[in-house]
Design a protein around this motif. Structure first.
Motif: not given
Length: 365
Positions: A257-282
């Motif tokens: 369960x932990x590994x599957x959830x980490x795959x999700x939350x990691x991918x979700x974080x990458x989506x946020x970074x795709x639409x963020x240009x600065x650290x503050x935005x992210x």
């Protein structure tokens, strides 16, 4: 595989080059697990009650009516046997089971004592204990009235606290904090990594290289997933040695369960970074969604205590399924067969969100 290996090594070197991040990786789970359980408190309302009425008399009907008039309880189910009621309790569809014994009205008329059984689901210790206390108080008051009106002996209450017999509220809180550790490490770290590369200009070297988007995203998810497992393991060890949380189920279910959830939350974080240009935005965007994940998925507040509409919303949050998995395995001893729906839903979220992360990453060729 060669590109992935080099990208993975790059992530490790960048992480090690920043002395702040390794310190956060260790201190975050340690401080979170040690400090928060000492200060946290939870409100109890809408306790779900399952009833086994073996007496089926006017007296038992009056007792049930008195209980629901109190406003503390909501009806979950009416079961014919104690075993079926315990099955409802085990599934999490009820918080407390009340068993009214056969012949209670006749025994009361003869001046004899009857035992009324209360079984509380103490996975959520606060809700189980306080709900059991409310119910015991109502039954005791009803018993006193019987003695005053017809000379009957008071009812004897025999409570049980299932899955958490020691009534330790920390055993409900600690698995939630383990999930928070994964969210913060597995979600924020990869997000800040990509945004940091954008601010430093190193991301442009990746954009003009022949590295495929899939390999770039995968290297981030895998590397920070490993860090998430490390932080999760550290939190799990603290939970065991400090709070006495001994898993009743298998480690395979927990770490799957932990590994599957980490795959999700990691991918979700990458989506946020795709639409963020600065650290503050992210950071602000990630905090917005993380608060939703934590406040509306049963991590700290039981889903059953939420408004009806918000309970349906929680099915759209993958954290709900990981919460169910971790608590069920640690406190109930549940196995894969008992948690098939939660594992399937969590896996679907992980696959979909990472596919979106690959698609939305804007790479210049």
């Amino acid at each position: 595989m060669s590109a992935f290996r080099h990208l993975f090594i790059k992530e490790a070197k960048q992480f090690a080059a920043n002395p702040f991040m390794p310190a956060v990786l260790v201190l975050l789970p340690v401080l979170l697990m040690l400090l928060v359980p000492m200060a946290a408190n939870m409100e109890v309302r809408d306790v779900r009650l399952s009833i086994v009425d073996r007496d089926r008399s006017a007296m038992s009907a009056r007792l049930v009516d008195r209980i629901f008039q109190s406003g503390y309880f909501i009806f979950s189910s009416y079961e014919d046997t104690y075993e079926s009621a315990m099955a409802v309790l085990s599934r999490g569809d009820a918080d407390i089971v009340l068993e009214i014994p056969s012949g209670m009205e006749r025994a009361s008329g003869r001046g004899e004592t009857s035992e009324v059984y209360i079984a509380a689901n103490a996975v959520n210790n606060t809700k189980g204990v306080m709900g059991g206390g409310y119910l015991s108080s109502i039954v005791s008051e009803f018993s006193s009235e019987l003695r005053g009106t017809q000379g009957a002996s008071p009812l004897k209450i025999v409570p049980q606290y299932r899955y958490n017999p020691g009534q330790e509220y920390k055993l409900f809180m600690v698995p939630a904090l383990m999930i928070v550790v994964i969210i913060l490490v597995g979600g924020f770290f990869p997000t800040l990594s990509i945004v940091s590369e954008k601010e430093n200009g190193t991301i442009e070297q990746i954009n003009v290289s022949p590295v495929r988007k899939r390999d770039f995203i995968l290297s981030k998810v895998v590397f920070y997933g490993i860090l998430g497992i490390f932080a999760f393991t550290l939190a799990f060890l603290i939970a065991h040695f400090v709070y006495g949380l001994a898993s009743r189920g298998g480690l395979l279910e927990i770490y799957s369960g932990a590994m599957i959830f980490l795959v999700f939350i990691g991918g979700f974080g990458l989506i946020i970074s795709n639409y963020s240009d600065t650290m503050l935005q992210a950071v602000f965007m990630m905090l917005f969604f993380v608060l939703i994940f934590m406040l509306m998925s049963g991590i700290f507040t039981p889903v059953s205590s939420m408004e009806t509409w918000s309970q349906y919303v929680t099915y759209l949050l993958p954290t709900r399924y990981f919460v169910n998995i971790l608590r069920a395995v640690c406190l109930k001893g549940s196995q894969f067969a008992d948690l098939t729906f939660d594992f399937v839903m969590l896996s679907v979220f992980a696959v979909v969100i990472n596919a979106v992360a690959v698609i939305t990453y804007r790479k210049q060729n």
